[in-house]
Design an enzyme around this catalytic site. Structure first.
Site, PDB file in Angstrom:
ATOM      1  N   GLU A   1       5.763-172.230  -8.274  1.00  0.00           N
ATOM      2  CA  GLU A   1       4.530-171.457  -8.311  1.00  0.00           C
ATOM      3  C   GLU A   1       3.530-171.932  -7.271  1.00  0.00           C
ATOM      4  O   GLU A   1       2.843-171.137  -6.650  1.00  0.00           O
ATOM      5  CB  GLU A   1       3.942-171.611  -9.714  1.00  0.00           C
ATOM      6  CG  GLU A   1       3.045-170.510 -10.142  1.00  0.00           C
ATOM      7  CD  GLU A   1       2.615-170.753 -11.582  1.00  0.00           C
ATOM      8  OE1 GLU A   1       3.507-170.853 -12.458  1.00  0.00           O
ATOM      9  OE2 GLU A   1       1.403-170.870 -11.816  1.00  0.00           O
ATOM     10  N   ASP A   2       3.457-173.220  -7.067  1.00  0.00           N
ATOM     11  CA  ASP A   2       2.365-173.772  -6.260  1.00  0.00           C
ATOM     12  C   ASP A   2       2.770-174.312  -4.896  1.00  0.00           C
ATOM     13  O   ASP A   2       1.911-174.768  -4.139  1.00  0.00           O
ATOM     14  CB  ASP A   2       1.662-174.905  -7.036  1.00  0.00           C
ATOM     15  CG  ASP A   2       1.020-174.385  -8.310  1.00  0.00           C
ATOM     16  OD1 ASP A   2       0.711-173.183  -8.342  1.00  0.00           O
ATOM     17  OD2 ASP A   2       0.844-175.170  -9.248  1.00  0.00           O
TER      18      ASP A   2
END
Ligand code: MN
Length: 747
Positions: free
Chosen positions: A95-96
């Site tokens: 996600e990051d």
């Protein structure tokens, strides 16, 4: 020695810990149950994660990797397996950071890649609202969880650490996250029987979302605690001694209620703080099931039981697999004592729920009798069914939320099978829980052999017999009282399909009308080639889909016919003719839609079209009134009276109007509003209402508008068959004494 446990809200982590320290602590914890080879893999995952997150920091200023490390640590304390710990270390990488799922699969295997992907939010898709994004991500995660439960276990640990470190977030974010925790994550933990993590989530969520209430209650607990210690240890010793005398080895624990659970009890049972807190709670843990029942006998012998409070969750486990005997006793010093009695195995399931499966090698007996795993499987297959029926993720979320509160009742089928349902469930919920077909065709219910309304709230212990009828259909009214997600989703889905049948039929009629008007052909005259052209032109899978589109007002029938004619003229090469069609189309348009009305055949309204033909509320047209149809996108056709002022307002959208007329043999009842100006005399309303009812006319609604001391206007909404019928009613009312004037309300 008093063993009263302290409420377990964890303090914020002391100061900043370096990633290296955290890693060493983690590995030390893992050493107790993992092999060195597995711990080496964990270290490798940590390096991978740290590299991916390099340069990123949490809002608190710590290096980002401290968060995955902390999450892994929570899971290590739960003794989760190596894959789970590794996935936790990598859980925010997709996600990051730019890392792709394939890289994780390559480095650590498909299983771990699946777990990491399961807890990752969708980042590629743009959502219109935060709610929508939240719902869609939630759906994705739950579906991943159905494949592998560890997805949700990692997510819960992630959420727990985020809750412990909320301090650095903006006040708005803190409230949002706390709320989501209370409404979704804590109930999920509860559903999975993971009580230790659930209570932590609830305490933290409550403290954050209701800071004042939390502080007041925590202070009350602190003050009240002082006097309790002595009583607690006395009762504890009494229980322990007596059980020992009877040859029952056991652990007796004094329990202090969690602040959130005190709050919930005060609220739902309308009790004062002391009424909740002054009940002393103990847990007796013994070696096996047999000892549980024997201990119950011993305890009931020591202190008298409070009647009606005994619950046997061993014979009938809770929905999440929880097992225990519960009883309440009249204790010494006039206090009430709540006692839970369970075996060591049940205690493990009660703390860790489904996670117990990974933590302990539980005997088959406990697994079989509590069925924690099976119950969770049942819940998850229920989720899949809800997902199948829900139109979109928001609907899914709403239905799941309903299902997450498993305060349950137990009822019996006529054959003695036990069904568990959420509190407030009705016979309709019961019918759907037994089988979708039974729900869809249920018409009546016998509760304990007596007929009862389908909306009755079921009570534990009742025997419920559903009476079905082959031709019966779900009733939309049921949506007002059903409480289970399954019943709600199935009924809604049924209504949607019903609407679709209706819109397909209306679409077919609209297209037929447009064809007749354009080329004196009907739908039946269309050959296979024509249909092919239509489907290609409008990118529909089948002709029903095209009808559906037309019926719902998403496409206009005359324009569909226009395109068909143009394509036919182009010898069936629709794709290459698009531009030509557009030109011809604009040239023809006025003649088509505004042109000579007399030549057009209007669509007949039968009143039985259902939800796709509706009658405008502004003018309430009834058979006999001249009418106009307005095609409203997604809603089908709305019928207005020609005299309605909204008709004039929509004049500038001629392409949306269609000519309609009443079917001559129309039946049914149509709402209409009449106003009666009457002198303010006692009994006038009753006399008028009685006269209306005497003519066999239903009154839907009455309002009174008293404009001066002398006169009032009574507005009746009544159901009539047609204009002739209405005229008869109005003539009759006119003859009533004190009625000054009567007229029909016009928009
Ligand atoms: Mn995270």
């Amino acid at each position: 020695m008093p063993t009263e446990q302290v409420s377990r809200i964890d303090p914020a982590p002391p100061g900043h810990s370096s990633p290296d320290r955290l890693l060493d602590d983690l590995c030390a914890a893992l050493e107790s149950y993992l092999e060195p080879r597995q711990i080496a893999e964990v270290r490798r995952a940590q390096r991978f994660g740290a590299q991916a997150h390099a340069g990123q920091h949490r809002l608190s200023g710590e290096p980002y990797i401290t968060h995955p490390l902390a999450v892994a640590r929570i899971l290590a304390d739960m003794r989760m397996n190596a894959e789970c710990i590794i996935a936790a270390l990598l859980h925010d990488v997709l996600e990051d950071t730019p890392t792709a799922k394939e890289q994780i699969a390559e480095q650590f295997g498909e299983e771990i890649a699946y777990l990491v992907d399961g807890v990752s939010k969708l980042t590629q898709i743009e959502f219109e609202t935060r709610r929508e994004a939240q719902a869609e991500n939630f759906r994705k995660m739950l579906l991943a969880m159905v494949q592998d439960l560890r997805v949700i276990i990692i997510k819960l640990a992630d959420r727990l650490h985020n809750m412990r470190t909320l301090g650095a977030c903006s006040p708005e974010a803190r409230r949002r996250i706390a709320r989501e925790t209370l409404e979704i994550y804590a109930p999920i933990a509860n559903r999975l029987g993971m009580n230790a993590i659930r209570t932590d989530l609830q305490e933290l969520g409550f403290a954050e979302f209701y800071p004042l209430r939390y502080r007041v209650l925590a202070e009350s607990v602190r003050k009240a605690r002082g006097n309790r210690r002595e009583i607690v240890s006395k009762i504890e010793a009494a229980l322990q001694d007596r059980l020992q005398q009877e040859g029952l080895p056991c652990r007796v624990l004094g329990r202090e209620k969690h602040i959130y659970s005190i709050y919930q009890k005060m609220r739902t049972k309308r009790l004062s703080f002391s009424e909740v807190f002054d009940v002393y709670a103990f847990r007796i843990v013994v070696d096996n099931v047999d000892s549980c029942y024997r201990s119950l006998g011993v305890v009931h012998n020591l202190y008298k039981p409070v009647p009606g409070k005994f619950k046997d969750y061993i014979a009938i486990p809770k929905a999440n697999g929880y097992q225990s005997l519960h009883t309440v006793l009249f204790g010494p010093f006039g206090v009430h004592i709540e006692v839970q009695i369970r075996s060591e195995d049940m205690e493990k399931v009660a703390e860790a729920g489904v996670a117990a499966h990974w933590l302990y090698k539980l005997g088959d007996s406990i697994a079989a009798s509590s069925g924690a795993q099976k119950r969770v499987r049942d819940w998850m297959s229920g989720l899949l069914e809800i997902q199948k029926n829900a139109g979109n993720s928001l609907e899914f979320l709403e239905n799941v939320r309903i299902d997450l509160f498993p305060d349950e009742v137990y009822v019996f089928t006529p054959r003695g099978r036990i069904m568990e349902l959420p509190r407030g469930a009705t016979p309709v919920d019961f019918a759907y829980a037994v089988h979708t077909d039974i729900g869809n065709t249920c018409v009546a219910v016998k509760i304990d052999r007596r007929l009862a309304p389908l909306s009755t709230t079921l009570q534990s212990g009742e025997t419920v017999e559903i009476i079905t009828s082959p031709g019966a259909r779900p009733n939309p009214v049921w949506l007002n009282f059903v409480v289970t997600g399954k019943a709600r989703a199935t009924i809604r889905n049924y209504m949607k399909n019903l609407k679709r049948d209706e819109s397909v039929e209306l679409g077919r009629r609209l297209l037929d009308q447009a064809l007749v008007n354009a080329c004196s052909k009907s739908v039946q005259d269309l050959d296979a080639h024509d249909v092919e052209i239509l489907l290609a032109e409008f990118k529909c899978r089948n002709v029903e889909q095209l009808y559906d589109d037309i019926g719902l007002g998403n496409r206009l029938a005359p324009l569909v016919v226009r395109r068909l004619l143009e394509a036919q003229a182009g010898k069936g090469e629709p794709a290459s003719r698009t531009r030509g069609i557009k030109q011809v189309f604009s040239r023809y348009m006025p003649a088509w839609l505004g042109g000579s009305k007399d030549a057009l055949r209007p669509l007949a309204i039968t009143g039985t079209e259902g939800m796709v033909v509706t009658f405008a509320k502004c003018c309430n047209p009834i058979p006999g009134d001249p009418i106009q149809g307005f095609v409203s996108s997604g809603r089908g056709v709305v019928i207005h009276a020609e005299s309605c002022k909204n008709v004039k307002e929509f004049r500038n959208q001629p392409e949306k109007w269609i000519d309609v007329q009443w079917e001559t043999s129309i039946e049914g009842e149509f709402p209409v509003e009449i106003r009666v100006d009457a002198l303010n005399r006692r009994g006038v309303l009753a006399t008028v209402a009685a006269a209306i009812a005497a003519m066999d006319v239903n009154i839907n609604n009455v309002t009174i508008d008293e404009h001066d001391g002398k006169y009032s206007t009574i507005i009746f909404n009544i159901a009539v068959h047609n204009r002739v019928h209405l005229a008869r009613v109005m003539r009759r009312i006119r003859t009533i004494e004190n009625v000054a004037k009567i007229y029909r309300k016009r928009a």
